[in-house]
Design a protein around this motif. Structure first.
Motif, mmCIF file in Angstrom:
data_model
loop_
_atom_site.group_PDB
_atom_site.id
_atom_site.type_symbol
_atom_site.label_atom_id
_atom_site.label_comp_id
_atom_site.label_asym_id
_atom_site.label_seq_id
_atom_site.Cartn_x
_atom_site.Cartn_y
_atom_site.Cartn_z
ATOM 1 N N ARG A 91 -87.822 22.970 -8.723
ATOM 2 C CA ARG A 91 -87.262 21.807 -8.058
ATOM 3 C C ARG A 91 -87.938 20.525 -8.526
ATOM 4 O O ARG A 91 -87.667 19.448 -8.006
ATOM 5 C CB ARG A 91 -87.401 21.936 -6.529
ATOM 6 C CG ARG A 91 -86.824 23.222 -5.970
ATOM 7 C CD ARG A 91 -85.383 23.451 -6.374
ATOM 8 N NE ARG A 91 -84.478 22.482 -5.781
ATOM 9 C CZ ARG A 91 -83.238 22.272 -6.191
ATOM 10 N NH1 ARG A 91 -82.754 22.958 -7.214
ATOM 11 N NH2 ARG A 91 -82.476 21.373 -5.588
ATOM 12 N N ASP A 138 -84.390 25.986 -15.856
ATOM 13 C CA ASP A 138 -83.254 26.842 -16.174
ATOM 14 C C ASP A 138 -83.469 28.285 -15.737
ATOM 15 O O ASP A 138 -82.540 28.947 -15.267
ATOM 16 C CB ASP A 138 -82.979 26.831 -17.684
ATOM 17 C CG ASP A 138 -82.628 25.449 -18.206
ATOM 18 O OD1 ASP A 138 -82.221 24.587 -17.401
ATOM 19 O OD2 ASP A 138 -82.771 25.233 -19.432
ATOM 20 N N ASP A 198 -79.836 22.986 -12.283
ATOM 21 C CA ASP A 198 -78.585 22.639 -11.613
ATOM 22 C C ASP A 198 -77.617 21.950 -12.574
ATOM 23 O O ASP A 198 -76.398 22.145 -12.485
ATOM 24 C CB ASP A 198 -78.859 21.729 -10.421
ATOM 25 C CG ASP A 198 -79.535 22.457 -9.267
ATOM 26 O OD1 ASP A 198 -79.358 23.681 -9.161
ATOM 27 O OD2 ASP A 198 -80.242 21.797 -8.482
ATOM 28 N N GLN A 199 -78.138 21.131 -13.481
ATOM 29 C CA GLN A 199 -77.270 20.482 -14.458
ATOM 30 C C GLN A 199 -76.630 21.504 -15.395
ATOM 31 O O GLN A 199 -75.445 21.396 -15.727
ATOM 32 C CB GLN A 199 -78.047 19.451 -15.267
ATOM 33 C CG GLN A 199 -78.333 18.168 -14.519
ATOM 34 C CD GLN A 199 -78.892 17.102 -15.424
ATOM 35 O OE1 GLN A 199 -79.744 17.365 -16.270
ATOM 36 N NE2 GLN A 199 -78.425 15.881 -15.259
ATOM 37 N N ILE A 217 -76.791 15.330 -9.807
ATOM 38 C CA ILE A 217 -77.234 16.405 -8.929
ATOM 39 C C ILE A 217 -77.917 15.785 -7.710
ATOM 40 O O ILE A 217 -78.793 14.918 -7.873
ATOM 41 C CB ILE A 217 -78.212 17.338 -9.662
ATOM 42 C CG1 ILE A 217 -77.587 17.865 -10.963
ATOM 43 C CG2 ILE A 217 -78.648 18.483 -8.753
ATOM 44 C CD1 ILE A 217 -76.324 18.664 -10.785
ATOM 45 N N GLU A 225 -83.992 18.513 -12.264
ATOM 46 C CA GLU A 225 -82.638 18.938 -11.914
ATOM 47 C C GLU A 225 -81.974 19.726 -13.037
ATOM 48 O O GLU A 225 -80.762 19.958 -13.023
ATOM 49 C CB GLU A 225 -81.795 17.723 -11.525
ATOM 50 C CG GLU A 225 -81.187 16.942 -12.684
ATOM 51 C CD GLU A 225 -82.118 15.960 -13.369
ATOM 52 O OE1 GLU A 225 -83.293 16.291 -13.563
ATOM 53 O OE2 GLU A 225 -81.640 14.871 -13.725
ATOM 54 N N GLY A 258 -85.958 28.157 -11.665
ATOM 55 C CA GLY A 258 -85.439 27.447 -10.510
ATOM 56 C C GLY A 258 -86.345 26.352 -9.990
ATOM 57 O O GLY A 258 -86.344 26.043 -8.801
ATOM 58 N N ALA A 316 -76.003 24.685 -14.747
ATOM 59 C CA ALA A 316 -74.988 25.418 -13.992
ATOM 60 C C ALA A 316 -73.739 24.561 -13.783
ATOM 61 O O ALA A 316 -72.604 25.040 -13.942
ATOM 62 C CB ALA A 316 -75.568 25.867 -12.650
ATOM 63 N N SER A 317 -73.933 23.291 -13.442
ATOM 64 C CA SER A 317 -72.791 22.394 -13.212
ATOM 65 C C SER A 317 -71.978 22.209 -14.484
ATOM 66 O O SER A 317 -70.741 22.158 -14.449
ATOM 67 C CB SER A 317 -73.281 21.041 -12.701
ATOM 68 O OG SER A 317 -73.851 21.166 -11.413
#
Length: 219
Positions: A77, A72, A83-84, A188, A80, A75, A86-87
């Motif tokens: 990698r 969170d 990205d989850q 993602i 996920e 960043g 943010a989505s």
């Protein structure tokens, strides 16, 4: 959901349950939210629900997001999670109303930051995410979603459309009295660094990740 046992037998009883403490506006890059802060008296954790728009009571678009500092904030990698998150926030603002319950104390599926980092070190040596936790003598998944259900109940939510690939989240909410009308996939695109982790989540933790079938060129 707040319970104050008051004074019993001349002694103050410990408070239990989830207490709403503060409500503050939180403008974000995804849109405006209200950050509603809670105290979980049972575990001593501070929790927050990010609310956008007028929730209503039924079929509320909802994400229960387990705290993941590495994903969170940094960043990473390896997973996920960032990205989850943010989505989910984008989806809530696009919907016009919804809630993201950010669950602190869930780091590393409940084993804590240092436990997660130790598990990640073992994964770098070839163990998968389940094997690494077991090798450390830690639970594979120690998360509890009772506090999330308590927060949703405090917000007046009866039923949700749950943004999650994890059937255990759905089962936990239902067990705690929140109806799940729909489970909304939050898929993602994988990368080379997290494909093994995601495949393990699908094969060993029952996550619904059908999009991984299209990825065949990474070992």
């Amino acid at each position: 959901m707040t319970e104050n046992l008051g004074v019993i037998g001349g002694k103050s009883a410990r408070r239990t349950g989830v207490e709403r403490v503060v409500n503050a506006p939180l403008p974000t890059v995804y849109g405006p939210f209200q950050a509603i802060g809670y105290l979980d008296h049972d575990r001593g954790e501070e929790q927050v629900a990010l609310v956008h728009g007028d929730l209503g009571a039924d079929r509320v678009l909802t994400r229960l997001h387990s705290e993941c500092l590495t994903g969170d904030a940094f960043g990473s990698r390896h997973c996920e999670c960032g990205d989850q998150l943010a989505s989910a926030m984008r989806a809530v603002t696009a919907e016009g109303a919804g809630v993201v319950v950010y669950l602190r104390g869930h780091e590393g599926r409940g084993i804590g930051l240092l436990g997660k980092l130790r598990a990640m070190a073992l994964q770098a040596e070839g163990l998968d995410t389940v094997e690494a936790n077991v090798a450390l003598g830690l639970p594979v998944d120690a998360r509890d979603y009772g506090v999330a259900a308590g927060i949703l109940q405090d917000l007046g939510v009866r039923s949700v459309r749950l943004m999650s690939n994890n059937p255990r989240k759905r089962e936990a909410l239902v067990r705690h009295g929140i109806q799940v009308d729909e489970q909304v996939p939050l898929l993602i695109p994988p990368c080379e660094n997290n494909i093994t982790y995601l495949r393990t989540k699908r094969e060993r933790l029952d996550h619904h990740l059908p999009h991984l079938d299209a990825v065949a060129h990474w070992s």
